[in-house]
Design a protein around this motif. Sequence first.
Motif, PDB file in Angstrom:
ATOM      1  N   VAL A   1       4.041  12.404  -1.446  1.00 30.25           N
ATOM      2  CA  VAL A   1       4.925  11.329  -3.026  1.00 30.25           C
ATOM      3  C   VAL A   1       5.942  12.781  -2.908  1.00 30.25           C
ATOM      4  O   VAL A   1       6.954  12.545  -3.699  1.00 30.25           O
TER       5      VAL A   1
ATOM      6  N   THR B   1      -3.858  12.854   0.534  1.00 27.22           N
ATOM      7  CA  THR B   1      -3.562  12.051   2.059  1.00 27.22           C
ATOM      8  C   THR B   1      -2.510  11.156   1.250  1.00 27.22           C
ATOM      9  O   THR B   1      -1.485  10.897   2.319  1.00 27.22           O
ATOM     10  N   TRP B   2      -2.207  11.182   0.012  1.00 24.06           N
ATOM     11  CA  TRP B   2      -0.981  10.847  -0.372  1.00 24.06           C
ATOM     12  C   TRP B   2      -0.273  11.965  -1.560  1.00 24.06           C
ATOM     13  O   TRP B   2       1.355  11.715  -1.490  1.00 24.06           O
TER      14      TRP B   2
ATOM     15  N   LEU C   1       5.950   4.737   1.252  1.00 23.23           N
ATOM     16  CA  LEU C   1       5.858   5.914   1.656  1.00 23.23           C
ATOM     17  C   LEU C   1       6.712   6.447   2.788  1.00 23.23           C
ATOM     18  O   LEU C   1       8.421   7.089   2.267  1.00 23.23           O
TER      19      LEU C   1
ATOM     20  N   ASP D   1       0.804  -1.192  -0.170  1.00 23.27           N
ATOM     21  CA  ASP D   1       0.240  -0.552   0.046  1.00 23.27           C
ATOM     22  C   ASP D   1       0.875   1.103   0.035  1.00 23.27           C
ATOM     23  O   ASP D   1       2.054   1.447   0.810  1.00 23.27           O
ATOM     24  N   ILE D   2       0.512   2.422  -0.595  1.00 22.70           N
ATOM     25  CA  ILE D   2       1.522   3.470  -0.386  1.00 22.70           C
ATOM     26  C   ILE D   2       1.981   4.023   0.175  1.00 22.70           C
ATOM     27  O   ILE D   2       2.748   4.455   0.721  1.00 22.70           O
ATOM     28  N   LEU D   3       0.531   4.114   1.424  1.00 22.49           N
ATOM     29  CA  LEU D   3       0.709   4.789   2.152  1.00 22.49           C
ATOM     30  C   LEU D   3       1.426   4.000   3.115  1.00 22.49           C
ATOM     31  O   LEU D   3       1.757   4.958   4.385  1.00 22.49           O
TER      32      LEU D   3
END
Length: 323
Positions: free
Chosen positions: A105, A100-101, A58, A53-55
């Motif tokens: 990023v 949120t992301w 990161l 999951d990107i969250l």
Amino acid sequence: MKEKAPRNRTLVLNDDEIPLLKKELLTIDKIAGIAQTEGFLPDSILDKTINADILKALPLLPDAFADLIIIDPPYNLTKNFSGKVFNARSEKAYDEYLATWFPLVCKKLKPTGSLYICGDWKCTSSLQRAVESELTILNRITWQREKGRGASANWKNSMEDIWFGVKNPRDYYFDVEAVKQKRRVIAPYKENGKPKDWEEGSEGNFRLTYPSNFWDDISVPFWSMPENTDHPTQKPEKLYAKLILASSKPGDIVFDPFLGSGTASVVAKKLGRHFLGVELSEEYCLFAQKRLIRAEKDKSIQGYKDGVFWERNSLAEQKKLDK
């Protein structure tokens, strides 16, 4: 497994190769282990695919490591991505989703870095607001996505946008010479009996032109192209080749936080850049890994040859690739 037609070159995963491909993927646990044992040097995770999951991924990645970031996030429409459904929502809710992301990023971008983010007409205003909140927008590219059936009660949606932003508008890399396009000369003009600003060749009459922010030379991957996968919104290698050649140098790091079936990483590898991608779906990560293996031997990019981009269906040798 359903048997494919002879000319169907869509990538498939064979049962015997899946375990080997899985071994090449990074997970959150693997990244945490690397951070503890190696102090988390960027080189430790370069040229890898992170299945996470990107969250969650990161926060584990170093800040300011990427020279170029390419993002193809879920658009604001309902779409099934390998069993994981992203649902359409209000514009305000989509703005909140981006918040949120997207700022996280942007922290991964070098001070001299560039970022491109893809979208369609419905979410492009949200993307513009998101990019403006973190970066300086330099342009909006619109490309012709000529695929799919027509709409009976509306105009067919055949265009998509790519927003181009940078950290510092006075210090960023852009190589326009690397992304020139070879266009057919419809009315060849001669001066003193010689071509003026165009060339005669075995494929026809062409001139090299500087690229604009409207691209009508892109072919969306389909079943007879070897880059094609079952990903529902796969971006063409030629599309990303333009972004990578224009906004990065050989040896630079290209980061894609929504890797999908791997186009950004594959093209970066073919063009001599380092890469890192994050993708939630294990199936898509495996597609990416198989494509990366193929890219070790096959560096070709549909529509790009001898350092120039050709108009769609204008390169004679390209027809041989589709046979």
